[in-house]
Design an enzyme around this catalytic site. Structure first.
Site, PDB file in Angstrom:
ATOM      1  CE  LYS A 149      24.802 -14.284 -20.453  1.00 18.55           C
ATOM      2  NZ  LYS A 149      26.077 -13.548 -20.276  1.00 18.55           N
ATOM      3  CG  HIS A 150      17.652 -19.043 -18.561  1.00 17.89           C
ATOM      4  ND1 HIS A 150      17.075 -17.901 -19.073  1.00 17.89           N
ATOM      5  CD2 HIS A 150      16.988 -20.081 -19.132  1.00 17.89           C
ATOM      6  CE1 HIS A 150      16.095 -18.220 -19.909  1.00 17.89           C
ATOM      7  NE2 HIS A 150      16.041 -19.539 -19.976  1.00 17.89           N
ATOM      8  CG  LEU A 151      24.211 -20.780 -20.284  1.00 17.62           C
ATOM      9  CD1 LEU A 151      24.759 -19.942 -19.134  1.00 17.62           C
ATOM     10  CD2 LEU A 151      25.369 -21.404 -21.071  1.00 17.62           C
TER      11      LEU A 151
END
Length: 306
Positions: free
Chosen positions: A154-156
């Site tokens: 998960k990464h923005l």
């Protein structure tokens, strides 16, 4: 274990320092591009094409097998210390994007593994807002492989504005004033595919309140776009791929049907008005189809009004 939190006024200097360091160490590998503007539907779409010199260099130093190897390894556990920018919170760190097309492209990554298929939560928005309070940028999230996510961790992401050397700072904003709002959620008439739009306003000094407001807005957009969360192994996941764009002023969510059109990959930046192609042949495909048709083909059909 407690970690330092991001201190106001420190992020942008840290990005600049780490960029210089990572370039010297060879940890940061920018992708050189040329830029073209294509006007359609009142939007000056920015199309970046990999430069011929960059393609030749890639052919010499990065065999095709390397791409598969990169996908099989989680680059965030552990992350490359040469790409580390800052501790954001107990849950997130800021890293430079190793293969960046846009200068100072920042990744907001969970410290422990979380799937890119899970819903964004309060900690994600708190980390995003803490970073976006530091410089003028566009935040975005590629929710799943078919939405352009290249890593399952998960990464923005945040890219500084303006997006290009010419044209408006953020191309999609030229049509947002025409939004048709039904309460807090609306649609943009020229976007002939399923999407949900909302105005947003947060004060950096009230980041906790802003994170709650952004989270509530995100949930409302998911609902409006027909993406009701599903439970998988005790976690909430999105039921289909989507892209999310976030600024301090507005939020746009677009459900996805596929990752590419005729070999041209589209991620969240496409819906901001910024597309990326490998060569002149792909650029010509965009010219022939039109950027809006490219976006329409990777999105879902608009919901017909009753």
């Amino acid at each position: 274990m407690e970690h330092p939190s991001l201190q106001p006024g420190t992020l942008w200097p840290a990005i600049l320092r780490r960029t210089g360091h990572a370039l010297r160490r060879g940890a940061l590998r920018p992708i050189e591009t040329t830029q073209t503007l294509i006007e359609e539907c009142g939007i000056s779409f920015l199309v970046r094409q990999v430069s011929s010199l960059a393609r030749k260099k890639a052919a010499r130093h990065a065999p095709e097998a390397d791409a598969g190897a990169r996908r099989a390894v989680n680059p965030f556990l552990p992350y490359d210390p040469d790409l580390f920018v800052a501790d954001i919170s107990d849950t997130h760190v800021a890293l430079l994007n190793k293969f960046n097309v846009i200068d100072h492209h920042l990744l907001i990554v969970t410290r422990s593994f979380r799937s890119q298929e899970t819903l964004l939560d309060l900690a994600d928005f708190a980390a995003l807002i803490a970073c976006m309070a530091e410089f003028d940028g566009l935040g975005f999230y590629n929710g799943g492989v078919d939405a352009g996510a290249s890593q399952p961790h998960k990464h923005l992401q945040i890219v500084p504005l303006p997006l290009g050397e010419s044209g408006p700072p953020l191309p999609i904003e030229s049509v947002l004033a025409a939004a048709r709002m039904e309460g807090p959620i609306g649609t943009i008439p020229v976007l002939a595919f399923r999407h949900a739009f909302a105005h947003l306003e947060w004060a950096p000094a009230a980041s906790r309140h802003a994170a709650h407001a952004a989270l509530d807005c995100y949930h409302a957009l998911l609902e409006a776009a027909g993406l009701r969360p599903i439970e998988v192994n005790g976690e909430l996941h999105h039921p289909a791929p989507y892209n999310l764009l976030v600024t301090p002023r507005w939020m746009l969510l677009v459900p996805r049907s596929s990752e590419c059109v005729e070999g041209i990959s589209v991620n969240a930046l496409g819906f901001a008005g910024s597309l990326f192609v490998r060569d002149a042949a792909q650029l010509q495909i965009i010219r022939n189809l039109g950027p809006m048709t490219v976006l329409q083909r990777v999105a879902l059909p608009a919901v017909r009004e009753r």
